[in-house]
Design a protein around this motif. Sequence first.
Motif, PDB file in Angstrom:
ATOM      1  N   ARG A 105       0.825  -1.216   0.000  1.00  0.00           N
ATOM      2  CA  ARG A 105       0.000   0.000   0.000  1.00  0.00           C
ATOM      3  C   ARG A 105       0.853   1.257   0.000  1.00  0.00           C
ATOM      4  NH1 ARG A 105      -2.841   0.971   4.600  1.00  0.00           N
ATOM      5  NH2 ARG A 105      -1.551  -0.416   5.878  1.00  0.00           N
ATOM      6  N   ARG A 106       2.128   1.109   0.283  1.00  0.00           N
ATOM      7  CA  ARG A 106       2.971   2.282   0.496  1.00  0.00           C
ATOM      8  C   ARG A 106       4.047   2.386  -0.574  1.00  0.00           C
ATOM      9  NH1 ARG A 106       3.147   0.352   6.721  1.00  0.00           N
ATOM     10  NH2 ARG A 106       1.066   1.113   7.311  1.00  0.00           N
ATOM     11  N   ALA A 107       4.711   3.524  -0.612  1.00  0.00           N
ATOM     12  CA  ALA A 107       5.736   3.826  -1.620  1.00  0.00           C
ATOM     13  C   ALA A 107       5.083   3.820  -2.996  1.00  0.00           C
ATOM     14  CB  ALA A 107       6.894   2.823  -1.530  1.00  0.00           C
ATOM     15  N   GLY A 108       5.877   3.907  -4.047  1.00  0.00           N
ATOM     16  CA  GLY A 108       5.330   3.879  -5.398  1.00  0.00           C
ATOM     17  C   GLY A 108       5.062   2.452  -5.839  1.00  0.00           C
ATOM     18  N   ARG A 109       4.408   2.311  -6.984  1.00  0.00           N
ATOM     19  CA  ARG A 109       4.008   0.992  -7.454  1.00  0.00           C
ATOM     20  C   ARG A 109       5.201   0.056  -7.629  1.00  0.00           C
ATOM     21  NH1 ARG A 109       2.190  -0.969 -13.400  1.00  0.00           N
ATOM     22  NH2 ARG A 109       4.361  -0.380 -13.695  1.00  0.00           N
ATOM     23  N   THR A 110       6.248   0.525  -8.304  1.00  0.00           N
ATOM     24  CA  THR A 110       7.387  -0.350  -8.580  1.00  0.00           C
ATOM     25  C   THR A 110       8.041  -0.832  -7.296  1.00  0.00           C
ATOM     26  OG1 THR A 110       7.828   0.705 -10.714  1.00  0.00           O
ATOM     27  CG2 THR A 110       9.640  -0.499  -9.693  1.00  0.00           C
ATOM     28  N   LEU A 111       8.315   0.070  -6.371  1.00  0.00           N
ATOM     29  CA  LEU A 111       8.951  -0.309  -5.114  1.00  0.00           C
ATOM     30  C   LEU A 111       8.036  -1.222  -4.308  1.00  0.00           C
ATOM     31  CD1 LEU A 111      11.429  -0.039  -3.396  1.00  0.00           C
ATOM     32  CD2 LEU A 111      10.512   2.066  -2.427  1.00  0.00           C
ATOM     33  N   ALA A 112       6.731  -0.966  -4.350  1.00  0.00           N
ATOM     34  CA  ALA A 112       5.784  -1.819  -3.633  1.00  0.00           C
ATOM     35  C   ALA A 112       5.803  -3.239  -4.204  1.00  0.00           C
ATOM     36  CB  ALA A 112       4.380  -1.234  -3.705  1.00  0.00           C
ATOM     37  N   VAL A 113       5.864  -3.368  -5.524  1.00  0.00           N
ATOM     38  CA  VAL A 113       5.915  -4.698  -6.138  1.00  0.00           C
ATOM     39  C   VAL A 113       7.212  -5.404  -5.755  1.00  0.00           C
ATOM     40  CG1 VAL A 113       5.957  -5.997  -8.299  1.00  0.00           C
ATOM     41  CG2 VAL A 113       4.430  -4.041  -8.065  1.00  0.00           C
ATOM     42  N   ILE A 114       8.326  -4.675  -5.767  1.00  0.00           N
ATOM     43  CA  ILE A 114       9.609  -5.258  -5.366  1.00  0.00           C
ATOM     44  C   ILE A 114       9.528  -5.808  -3.952  1.00  0.00           C
ATOM     45  CG2 ILE A 114      11.989  -4.651  -4.727  1.00  0.00           C
ATOM     46  CD1 ILE A 114      11.979  -2.722  -7.142  1.00  0.00           C
ATOM     47  N   ARG A 115       8.916  -5.052  -3.050  1.00  0.00           N
ATOM     48  CA  ARG A 115       8.845  -5.476  -1.654  1.00  0.00           C
ATOM     49  C   ARG A 115       7.900  -6.660  -1.466  1.00  0.00           C
ATOM     50  NH1 ARG A 115       8.905   0.671   0.977  1.00  0.00           N
ATOM     51  NH2 ARG A 115      11.190   0.930   0.788  1.00  0.00           N
ATOM     52  N   VAL A 116       6.793  -6.683  -2.187  1.00  0.00           N
ATOM     53  CA  VAL A 116       5.886  -7.830  -2.087  1.00  0.00           C
ATOM     54  C   VAL A 116       6.546  -9.061  -2.718  1.00  0.00           C
ATOM     55  CG1 VAL A 116       3.665  -8.778  -2.814  1.00  0.00           C
ATOM     56  CG2 VAL A 116       3.802  -6.429  -1.955  1.00  0.00           C
ATOM     57  N   ASP A 117       7.236  -8.891  -3.838  1.00  0.00           N
ATOM     58  CA  ASP A 117       7.988 -10.002  -4.425  1.00  0.00           C
ATOM     59  C   ASP A 117       8.966 -10.583  -3.404  1.00  0.00           C
ATOM     60  OD1 ASP A 117       6.727  -9.739  -6.850  1.00  0.00           O
ATOM     61  OD2 ASP A 117       8.485  -9.028  -7.962  1.00  0.00           O
ATOM     62  N   ALA A 118       9.647  -9.712  -2.665  1.00  0.00           N
ATOM     63  CA  ALA A 118      10.623 -10.162  -1.671  1.00  0.00           C
ATOM     64  C   ALA A 118       9.951 -10.966  -0.565  1.00  0.00           C
ATOM     65  CB  ALA A 118      11.361  -8.960  -1.069  1.00  0.00           C
ATOM     66  N   THR A 133      12.460  -7.836 -10.951  1.00  0.00           N
ATOM     67  CA  THR A 133      11.104  -7.289 -10.850  1.00  0.00           C
ATOM     68  C   THR A 133      10.939  -6.114 -11.794  1.00  0.00           C
ATOM     69  OG1 THR A 133      10.865  -7.981  -8.538  1.00  0.00           O
ATOM     70  CG2 THR A 133       9.434  -6.206  -9.297  1.00  0.00           C
ATOM     71  N   ARG A 134      11.897  -5.219 -11.807  1.00  0.00           N
ATOM     72  CA  ARG A 134      11.811  -4.042 -12.684  1.00  0.00           C
ATOM     73  C   ARG A 134      11.753  -4.460 -14.157  1.00  0.00           C
ATOM     74  NH1 ARG A 134      15.376  -1.741  -8.572  1.00  0.00           N
ATOM     75  NH2 ARG A 134      14.281   0.017  -7.599  1.00  0.00           N
ATOM     76  N   THR A 135      12.551  -5.449 -14.518  1.00  0.00           N
ATOM     77  CA  THR A 135      12.539  -5.930 -15.898  1.00  0.00           C
ATOM     78  C   THR A 135      11.171  -6.508 -16.248  1.00  0.00           C
ATOM     79  OG1 THR A 135      14.913  -6.429 -15.809  1.00  0.00           O
ATOM     80  CG2 THR A 135      13.628  -7.520 -17.523  1.00  0.00           C
ATOM     81  N   ARG A 136      10.619  -7.297 -15.347  1.00  0.00           N
ATOM     82  CA  ARG A 136       9.293  -7.890 -15.586  1.00  0.00           C
ATOM     83  C   ARG A 136       8.231  -6.818 -15.740  1.00  0.00           C
ATOM     84  NH1 ARG A 136       8.517 -10.173 -10.960  1.00  0.00           N
ATOM     85  NH2 ARG A 136       6.688  -9.004 -10.283  1.00  0.00           N
ATOM     86  N   LEU A 137       8.324  -5.755 -14.947  1.00  0.00           N
ATOM     87  CA  LEU A 137       7.341  -4.678 -15.033  1.00  0.00           C
ATOM     88  C   LEU A 137       7.465  -3.906 -16.349  1.00  0.00           C
ATOM     89  CD1 LEU A 137       7.300  -3.269 -11.385  1.00  0.00           C
ATOM     90  CD2 LEU A 137       5.624  -4.751 -12.492  1.00  0.00           C
ATOM     91  N   VAL A 138       8.696  -3.728 -16.840  1.00  0.00           N
ATOM     92  CA  VAL A 138       8.886  -3.070 -18.142  1.00  0.00           C
ATOM     93  C   VAL A 138       8.152  -3.850 -19.225  1.00  0.00           C
ATOM     94  CG1 VAL A 138      10.593  -2.626 -19.952  1.00  0.00           C
ATOM     95  CG2 VAL A 138      11.048  -1.877 -17.615  1.00  0.00           C
ATOM     96  N   LEU A 139       8.306  -5.151 -19.212  1.00  0.00           N
ATOM     97  CA  LEU A 139       7.650  -5.999 -20.208  1.00  0.00           C
ATOM     98  C   LEU A 139       6.140  -6.025 -20.004  1.00  0.00           C
ATOM     99  CD1 LEU A 139      10.266  -8.882 -20.070  1.00  0.00           C
ATOM    100  CD2 LEU A 139       9.927  -7.318 -21.987  1.00  0.00           C
ATOM    101  N   THR A 140       5.718  -6.078 -18.764  1.00  0.00           N
ATOM    102  CA  THR A 140       4.285  -6.110 -18.456  1.00  0.00           C
ATOM    103  C   THR A 140       3.608  -4.827 -18.917  1.00  0.00           C
ATOM    104  OG1 THR A 140       4.654  -7.562 -16.555  1.00  0.00           O
ATOM    105  CG2 THR A 140       2.589  -6.328 -16.603  1.00  0.00           C
ATOM    106  N   GLU A 175      22.464  -0.781 -17.316  1.00  0.00           N
ATOM    107  CA  GLU A 175      22.393   0.394 -18.196  1.00  0.00           C
ATOM    108  C   GLU A 175      21.174   0.324 -19.093  1.00  0.00           C
ATOM    109  OE1 GLU A 175      22.774   2.549 -21.893  1.00  0.00           O
ATOM    110  OE2 GLU A 175      22.973   0.370 -21.709  1.00  0.00           O
ATOM    111  N   LEU A 176      20.913  -0.854 -19.645  1.00  0.00           N
ATOM    112  CA  LEU A 176      19.774  -1.030 -20.538  1.00  0.00           C
ATOM    113  C   LEU A 176      18.461  -0.816 -19.792  1.00  0.00           C
ATOM    114  CD1 LEU A 176      19.500  -1.850 -23.558  1.00  0.00           C
ATOM    115  CD2 LEU A 176      19.026  -4.175 -22.757  1.00  0.00           C
ATOM    116  N   LEU A 177      18.368  -1.387 -18.606  1.00  0.00           N
ATOM    117  CA  LEU A 177      17.137  -1.272 -17.823  1.00  0.00           C
ATOM    118  C   LEU A 177      16.879   0.161 -17.379  1.00  0.00           C
ATOM    119  CD1 LEU A 177      14.745  -2.599 -16.398  1.00  0.00           C
ATOM    120  CD2 LEU A 177      16.269  -3.153 -14.486  1.00  0.00           C
ATOM    121  N   ARG A 178      17.924   0.863 -17.032  1.00  0.00           N
ATOM    122  CA  ARG A 178      17.746   2.220 -16.519  1.00  0.00           C
ATOM    123  C   ARG A 178      17.505   3.243 -17.613  1.00  0.00           C
ATOM    124  NH1 ARG A 178      21.756   5.349 -12.209  1.00  0.00           N
ATOM    125  NH2 ARG A 178      20.512   7.240 -12.029  1.00  0.00           N
TER     126      ARG A 178
END
Length: 284
Positions: free
Chosen positions: A124-137, A182-189, A260-263
């Motif tokens: 519920r907290r932070a931005g979407r990407t960081l929240a997904v990273i934390r739930v994945d963890a 997680t970030r890579t998966r979200l880029v594709l999603t 570098e590619l991801l960022r």
Amino acid sequence: MDWPFLGSEALAAGVVNRYQLTTRYDQIHRNVYVPHGRSLTPAQKAYAAWLWSNRRATLVGLSAAAIHGAKWIDRRLPAELNQPSQHKTRGIVLRNDTLPPTEVAVVRGLPVTTAARTAFDLGRRAGRTLAVIRVDAMLQASSLKLSAVAALAESHRGARGVIQLRDVLELADPGAESPQETRTRLVLTDAGIRPSHTQIDVYDQRGHVGRIDMGWPQWKVGVEYDGEQHWTNPAIRAADIERQARLEALGWRIIRVSAELLRYRPYTIVERATAALRAAGATI
């Protein structure tokens, strides 16, 4: 001695004297000490904060996640406690949520929110990407099921951030083994080509070839995030080259992703994955 510790208890037990306490240890919270110059892990920060509360508070958020064994928690972030008193102190975030007994557990001897409640809060907290990273963890660290977190979201409909949480639960995946995966998966999603599987084991006649971070086994297209060690460690690089050759011999197309590619060029990841899927016969 074990640390962090309460200075008053150490003095009463005769483990240290006042001179030793002030010269060999750093006070990080009121009456809470650690050896001089030590850097604390998120779990140690959580324990220190709990001691500061006189062992009364419940560990929540990132502190609960650390006790549950979640990785990828920034050491610079403060500990998080849930307790009625709101006397602020540096290095601790205080929350005052109502926690039903069913949402609190004892892990490693410490009162913490359950894995489901911890993921509920982090999502519920932070931005979407960081929240997904934390739930994945959290999914990686425990036997937590997304359905358990969804049930909490349903029972706490009015809680702040629940709308984001529902989105996060749709995006979360227990197969992510790093924040960059997680970030890579979200880029594709976000591009409309979410990988159908994560942590794909591949075998050939010689045995286990390796595990692909994510991809589409139906089309033999995989995506791999390569950390710095994959580019700078000669042994790892050599193993990667051999593995790549074996995967290609089996008909796999592998898109390799660097930091570098991801960022800076995430669109390139999408373009390469799309091209590989189309070449394999997928209609996208």
